[in-house]
Design a protein around this motif. Structure first.
Motif, PDB file in Angstrom:
ATOM      1  N   UNK A  67      21.696 -21.502  40.053  1.00  0.00           N
ATOM      2  CA  UNK A  67      20.971 -22.306  39.066  1.00  0.00           C
ATOM      3  C   UNK A  67      19.876 -23.156  39.705  1.00  0.00           C
ATOM      4  N   UNK A  68      20.117 -23.600  40.937  1.00  0.00           N
ATOM      5  CA  UNK A  68      19.110 -24.431  41.613  1.00  0.00           C
ATOM      6  C   UNK A  68      18.046 -23.596  42.323  1.00  0.00           C
ATOM      7  N   UNK A  69      18.216 -22.263  42.309  1.00  0.00           N
ATOM      8  CA  UNK A  69      17.188 -21.415  42.923  1.00  0.00           C
ATOM      9  C   UNK A  69      17.376 -21.195  44.410  1.00  0.00           C
ATOM     10  N   UNK A  70      18.561 -21.572  44.947  1.00  0.00           N
ATOM     11  CA  UNK A  70      18.832 -21.333  46.366  1.00  0.00           C
ATOM     12  C   UNK A  70      19.179 -19.860  46.590  1.00  0.00           C
ATOM     13  N   UNK A  71      19.927 -19.312  45.640  1.00  0.00           N
ATOM     14  CA  UNK A  71      20.325 -17.903  45.714  1.00  0.00           C
ATOM     15  C   UNK A  71      19.765 -17.153  44.514  1.00  0.00           C
ATOM     16  N   UNK A  72      19.607 -15.837  44.681  1.00  0.00           N
ATOM     17  CA  UNK A  72      19.352 -15.021  43.498  1.00  0.00           C
ATOM     18  C   UNK A  72      20.568 -14.119  43.308  1.00  0.00           C
ATOM     19  N   UNK A  73      20.671 -13.515  42.133  1.00  0.00           N
ATOM     20  CA  UNK A  73      21.854 -12.694  41.890  1.00  0.00           C
ATOM     21  C   UNK A  73      21.531 -11.492  41.029  1.00  0.00           C
ATOM     22  N   UNK A  74      22.420 -10.495  41.070  1.00  0.00           N
ATOM     23  CA  UNK A  74      22.268  -9.281  40.286  1.00  0.00           C
ATOM     24  C   UNK A  74      23.643  -8.915  39.731  1.00  0.00           C
ATOM     25  N   UNK A  75      23.655  -8.439  38.497  1.00  0.00           N
ATOM     26  CA  UNK A  75      24.939  -8.043  37.907  1.00  0.00           C
ATOM     27  C   UNK A  75      25.540  -6.906  38.724  1.00  0.00           C
ATOM     28  N   UNK A  76      26.791  -7.072  39.152  1.00  0.00           N
ATOM     29  CA  UNK A  76      27.426  -6.108  40.051  1.00  0.00           C
ATOM     30  C   UNK A  76      28.554  -5.365  39.347  1.00  0.00           C
ATOM     31  N   UNK A  77      29.290  -6.080  38.484  1.00  0.00           N
ATOM     32  CA  UNK A  77      30.456  -5.479  37.832  1.00  0.00           C
ATOM     33  C   UNK A  77      30.818  -6.343  36.626  1.00  0.00           C
ATOM     34  N   UNK A  78      31.675  -5.801  35.762  1.00  0.00           N
ATOM     35  CA  UNK A  78      32.240  -6.581  34.666  1.00  0.00           C
ATOM     36  C   UNK A  78      33.748  -6.517  34.839  1.00  0.00           C
ATOM     37  N   UNK A  79      34.398  -7.669  34.749  1.00  0.00           N
ATOM     38  CA  UNK A  79      35.835  -7.712  34.984  1.00  0.00           C
ATOM     39  C   UNK A  79      36.566  -8.130  33.699  1.00  0.00           C
ATOM     40  N   UNK A  80      37.644  -7.400  33.411  1.00  0.00           N
ATOM     41  CA  UNK A  80      38.456  -7.714  32.227  1.00  0.00           C
ATOM     42  C   UNK A  80      39.602  -8.637  32.644  1.00  0.00           C
ATOM     43  N   UNK A  81      39.729  -9.744  31.918  1.00  0.00           N
ATOM     44  CA  UNK A  81      40.854 -10.650  32.162  1.00  0.00           C
ATOM     45  C   UNK A  81      41.758 -10.695  30.941  1.00  0.00           C
ATOM     46  N   UNK A  82      43.068 -10.855  31.185  1.00  0.00           N
ATOM     47  CA  UNK A  82      44.048 -10.942  30.112  1.00  0.00           C
ATOM     48  C   UNK A  82      43.817 -12.228  29.295  1.00  0.00           C
ATOM     49  N   UNK A  83      43.787 -12.115  27.961  1.00  0.00           N
ATOM     50  CA  UNK A  83      43.562 -13.316  27.140  1.00  0.00           C
ATOM     51  C   UNK A  83      44.750 -14.279  27.158  1.00  0.00           C
ATOM     52  N   UNK A  84      45.963 -13.799  27.517  1.00  0.00           N
ATOM     53  CA  UNK A  84      47.058 -14.769  27.500  1.00  0.00           C
ATOM     54  C   UNK A  84      47.323 -15.419  28.841  1.00  0.00           C
ATOM     55  N   UNK A  85      47.197 -14.662  29.983  1.00  0.00           N
ATOM     56  CA  UNK A  85      47.497 -15.326  31.268  1.00  0.00           C
ATOM     57  C   UNK A  85      46.278 -15.362  32.186  1.00  0.00           C
ATOM     58  N   UNK A  86      45.160 -14.814  31.743  1.00  0.00           N
ATOM     59  CA  UNK A  86      43.866 -14.718  32.435  1.00  0.00           C
ATOM     60  C   UNK A  86      43.915 -13.971  33.778  1.00  0.00           C
ATOM     61  N   UNK A  87      44.991 -13.182  33.993  1.00  0.00           N
ATOM     62  CA  UNK A  87      45.027 -12.343  35.190  1.00  0.00           C
ATOM     63  C   UNK A  87      43.998 -11.218  35.067  1.00  0.00           C
ATOM     64  N   UNK A  88      43.503 -10.756  36.251  1.00  0.00           N
ATOM     65  CA  UNK A  88      42.577  -9.622  36.243  1.00  0.00           C
ATOM     66  C   UNK A  88      43.326  -8.339  36.581  1.00  0.00           C
ATOM     67  N   UNK A  89      44.634  -8.441  36.711  1.00  0.00           N
ATOM     68  CA  UNK A  89      45.455  -7.269  37.011  1.00  0.00           C
ATOM     69  C   UNK A  89      45.726  -6.517  35.702  1.00  0.00           C
TER      70      UNK A  89
END
Ligand SMILES: [Zn+2]
Ligand SMILES: [Zn+2]
Ligand SMILES: [Zn+2]
Length: 324
Positions: A67-89
């Motif tokens: 946000x401050x412009x120190x780094x730039x970024x590129x979309x690399x992946x989309x990750x699904x998280x569980x809506x009840x325990x927020x695990x990514x497993x």
């Protein structure tokens, strides 16, 4: 890209953690920092964990620097998280559109080109060969005597057949089934240095961080900025003061940067401070290089001159300096 003003950027660059991260990019010639995926913890950036400690939040840290412009970024992946325990497993289940069971079988559809018969692969299989159940001819040449004509699924639960299953998710941690609608679907980025930071990293004060670390690793007590009292009673500031753990000798270091060539003025003003404070060793780092007069004066005043384009060169030169 969001950006901070020049002053804000300067103050971000003073942050030791930020200096360390940038220095890791520079010293390892890292072009882009990709995340790794950990089924338990989701997305991780090990390099950032090293810099800020792994109980902090690396993603937030990176987000802020972006946000401050120190780094730039590129979309690399989309990750699904569980809506009840927020695990990514989380696994993906392809389910039957009729009864929602994930107990389905997926088979390839084969078309016998000559007679036009289409069926699932298992109906063509005879021992290790493919034989058309309609005309009994053996199929030997893919694309010539037969085509793959998509897939066909059947449900073991309700026995219905269909071509497109419905995707659904299963959390391996809390065993919740959930749909795309309920899933938390998060962006994951690969980060690299912004052009501004890249430039700053080669001509600017960002280099202080790695230099301090190097000196500390070699048994010096360092301060930045550091102050020494002079005979005149004035206290003088140096960019770095380093006291050797072994000899108790004091080394003072000043950095002088320019877009082009550093002038002798920096050597002259350093000499005035040294003359008053009398440290054992003095070193001036000219980034990217010193002019001819500056070189002559540094040698005359016995100020060790390091001319460097980046931190790697500085560290190498300091190693030499420490050996002596
Ligand atoms: Zn869960
Ligand atoms: Zn079914
Ligand atoms: Zn046939």
């Amino acid at each position: 890209m969001p950006k901070a003003s020049k002053n804000e950027l300067q103050s971000i660059y003073q942050d030791h953690k930020v200096q360390l991260l940038i220095s890791k990019f520079v010293s390892t010639k890292l072009e882009a920092m990709n995340p790794i995926f950990d089924p338990k913890r989701g997305v991780r950036y090990p390099l950032v964990e090293v810099v800020i400690g792994d109980d902090s939040n690396p993603e937030k840290f990176l987000e802020k620097l972006y946000e401050r412009g120190v780094l730039k970024r590129k979309l690399y992946d989309k990750i699904i998280h569980c809506p009840s325990c927020s695990s990514a497993n989380v696994s993906i289940h392809y389910t039957c559109p009729y009864c929602k069971s994930f107990d389905i079988i997926k088979r390839a559809l084969i078309e016998h080109i000559k007679c036009g018969y289409i069926d699932t692969e298992d109906h063509f299989q005879k021992e290790s060969k493919l034989v058309c159940p309609k005309c009994n001819k053996e199929l030997t040449n893919p694309d010539i005597d037969h085509n793959r004509a998509g897939v066909w699924c059947s449900c073991n639960e309700c026995t219905k057949k269909f071509d497109i299953p419905v995707p659904s998710h299963f959390c391996r941690e809390c065993e919740t089934h959930f749909s795309f609608e309920d899933a938390t679907y998060k962006n994951v980025y690969t980060y690299s240095l912004s052009p501004v930071t890249k430039k700053e990293a080669t001509i600017g004060w960002i280099m202080i961080g790695p230099i301090l670390d190097f000196l500390k690793d070699h048994g010096f007590k360092v301060k930045s900025p550091g102050f020494l009292d002079g005979k005149s009673g004035t206290s003088h500031m140096f960019d770095i003061t380093a006291i050797s753990g072994k000899t108790k000798n004091t080394t003072v270091i000043d950095l002088s940067t320019s877009d082009d060539v550093v002038t002798e003025q920096s050597v002259i003003s350093m000499f005035a401070k040294i003359f008053d404070t009398n440290p054992e060793k003095a070193c001036i780092i000219a980034i990217p290089k010193m002019n001819e007069n500056g070189r002559k004066l540094a040698s005359l005043y016995k100020i060790k001159l390091i001319e460097a384009k980046d931190q790697n060169v500085i560290i190498e030169a300091l190693k030499e300096c420490i050996k002596k």
